[in-house]
Enzyme design. Structure first.
Site, short mmCIF file in Angstrom:
data_model
loop_
_atom_site.label_atom_id
_atom_site.label_comp_id
_atom_site.label_asym_id
_atom_site.label_seq_id
_atom_site.Cartn_x
_atom_site.Cartn_y
_atom_site.Cartn_z
N THR A 76 22.88 -16.11 24.41
CA THR A 76 22.63 -17.47 23.92
C THR A 76 23.93 -18.07 23.42
O THR A 76 24.84 -17.34 23.00
CB THR A 76 21.58 -17.47 22.78
OG1 THR A 76 21.32 -18.82 22.41
CG2 THR A 76 22.06 -16.72 21.56
N LYS A 79 23.39 -18.71 18.70
CA LYS A 79 23.43 -17.91 17.47
C LYS A 79 24.89 -17.74 17.04
O LYS A 79 25.40 -18.59 16.33
CB LYS A 79 22.67 -16.60 17.69
CG LYS A 79 21.17 -16.88 17.95
CD LYS A 79 20.35 -15.63 18.00
CE LYS A 79 18.95 -15.85 18.54
NZ LYS A 79 18.10 -16.70 17.71
N THR A 108 14.74 -28.74 34.32
CA THR A 108 15.13 -29.05 32.93
C THR A 108 16.49 -29.77 32.93
O THR A 108 17.39 -29.39 33.69
CB THR A 108 15.21 -27.75 32.11
OG1 THR A 108 13.95 -27.11 32.19
CG2 THR A 108 15.53 -28.01 30.65
N THR A 194 5.03 -10.72 15.96
CA THR A 194 6.46 -10.43 16.18
C THR A 194 6.77 -8.97 15.86
O THR A 194 7.60 -8.35 16.52
CB THR A 194 7.32 -11.38 15.30
OG1 THR A 194 6.85 -12.72 15.51
CG2 THR A 194 8.77 -11.30 15.65
C1 LIG Z 1 15.96 -11.54 21.75
C2 LIG Z 1 16.01 -13.02 22.01
N1 LIG Z 1 16.23 -13.44 23.26
C3 LIG Z 1 16.30 -14.77 23.53
C4 LIG Z 1 16.16 -15.72 22.54
C5 LIG Z 1 16.23 -17.16 22.93
O1 LIG Z 1 17.46 -17.73 22.64
P1 LIG Z 1 17.56 -19.30 22.51
O2 LIG Z 1 16.92 -19.67 21.20
O3 LIG Z 1 19.01 -19.63 22.55
O4 LIG Z 1 16.80 -19.89 23.67
C6 LIG Z 1 15.92 -15.32 21.21
C7 LIG Z 1 15.77 -16.24 20.06
O5 LIG Z 1 16.16 -17.33 19.93
C8 LIG Z 1 15.84 -13.93 20.94
O6 LIG Z 1 15.63 -13.49 19.69
#
Ligand SMILES: Cc1ncc(COP(=O)(O)O)c(C=O)c1O
Length: 241
Positions: A76, A79, A108, A194
């Site tokens: 991503t 973060k 998208t 979760t």
């Molecule tokens: C393990 C994991 N993968 C993917 C994502 C998705 O990332 P993004 O929010 O940038 O779409 C997240 C949380 O945001 C995550 O915790």
């Protein structure tokens, strides 16, 4: 599961490099060995590790020397890189297949240039600067030490994720609400689905910029919340000054 399938059947092992709820790290090379043995492809989610682990922030697979064994790396830009958006990295055939078939990619709206420029600047910075990664680890270690010292039930983790076990959904939400209302600190309550029921927790993720005073204030606030909720603190071993 892999052994039960016919060898010619296509398979993909998808796994998180750093599991964001427990803060533990995948056994990347062992998973790759399984994939090689059973003819599976590998897909690693480095969302919680990109920028913050590995040489130049390349992630856990790079740190474990396993990057060449991975077929698809996902990360991503939202973060550690502080922007928005994400990416996959793979060979040209895989990328072409995704480009051709993924509805999300086709329909998208693309990220705007300013967001891409911010991500590029952040990646360039974290590739060259180790300071944030070192400080991040040091801060996380301090948070764990301080919370442990006051007797809070910190779950052991080898990463910057600091989970504090609550074990019950309603208490977990109440603790999070009290922290915000009484102390101005927001910590996410993590409940089912979760995490499994009975392992509900507060998940604390310190940054390189949380200083000692902020960490001490967090510990004090948590102790106050524990008191208000009538939760026990682990008995502390007092040493003579
Ligand atoms: C393990 C994991 N993968 C993917 C994502 C998705 O990332 P993004 O929010 O940038 O779409 C997240 C949380 O945001 C995550 O915790």
């Amino acid at each position: 599961m892999l052994a039960a399938e016919a060898p010619e059947r296509p398979k993909l092992i998808i796994f998180e490099a750093l599991y964001s709820m427990d803060g533990d790290i995948a056994q990347v090379n062992q998973i790759c060995e399984l994939a090689e043995r059973y003819g599976a492809m590998t897909y690693i989610d480095e969302v919680h590790s990109a920028g913050v682990y590995g040489p130049r922030g390349a992630g856990i697979a790079a740190r474990e020397g396993a990057l060449h064994r991975i077929d698809v790396v996902e990360g991503t830009l939202a973060k550690a890189f502080g922007g928005l958006g994400g990416y996959i990295a793979a060979n040209a055939n895989i990328i072409d297949a995704v480009r051709s078939y993924a509805p999300g990619f086709i329909f998208t709206t693309a990220l705007p240039p300013a967001v891409c420029a911010a991500a590029t600047a952040a990646i360039r910075h974290l590739k060259a600067s180790q300071w944030e990664r070192d400080r991040h680890q040091e801060r996380a270690a301090r948070v764990k030490a301080v919370l442990n010292a006051v007797g809070l039930p910190v779950m052991p983790s080898k990463t910057h994720i600091v989970p504090v076990m609550m074990g019950e959904a309603e208490t977990c939400k109440k603790a999070s609400d009290l922290l915000l209302a009484e102390h101005g600190i927001y910590v996410q309550p993590i409940n089912y689905p979760t995490v499994p029921r009975g392992t509900e927790r507060l998940r604390i993720t310190p940054t390189p910029y949380h200083d000692d005073a902020l960490i001490d204030a967090l510990a004090e606030a948590l102790v106050d919340v524990w008191g208000r909720l009538g939760l026990p603190l682990r008995r502390q071993v007092l040493t003579a000054e």
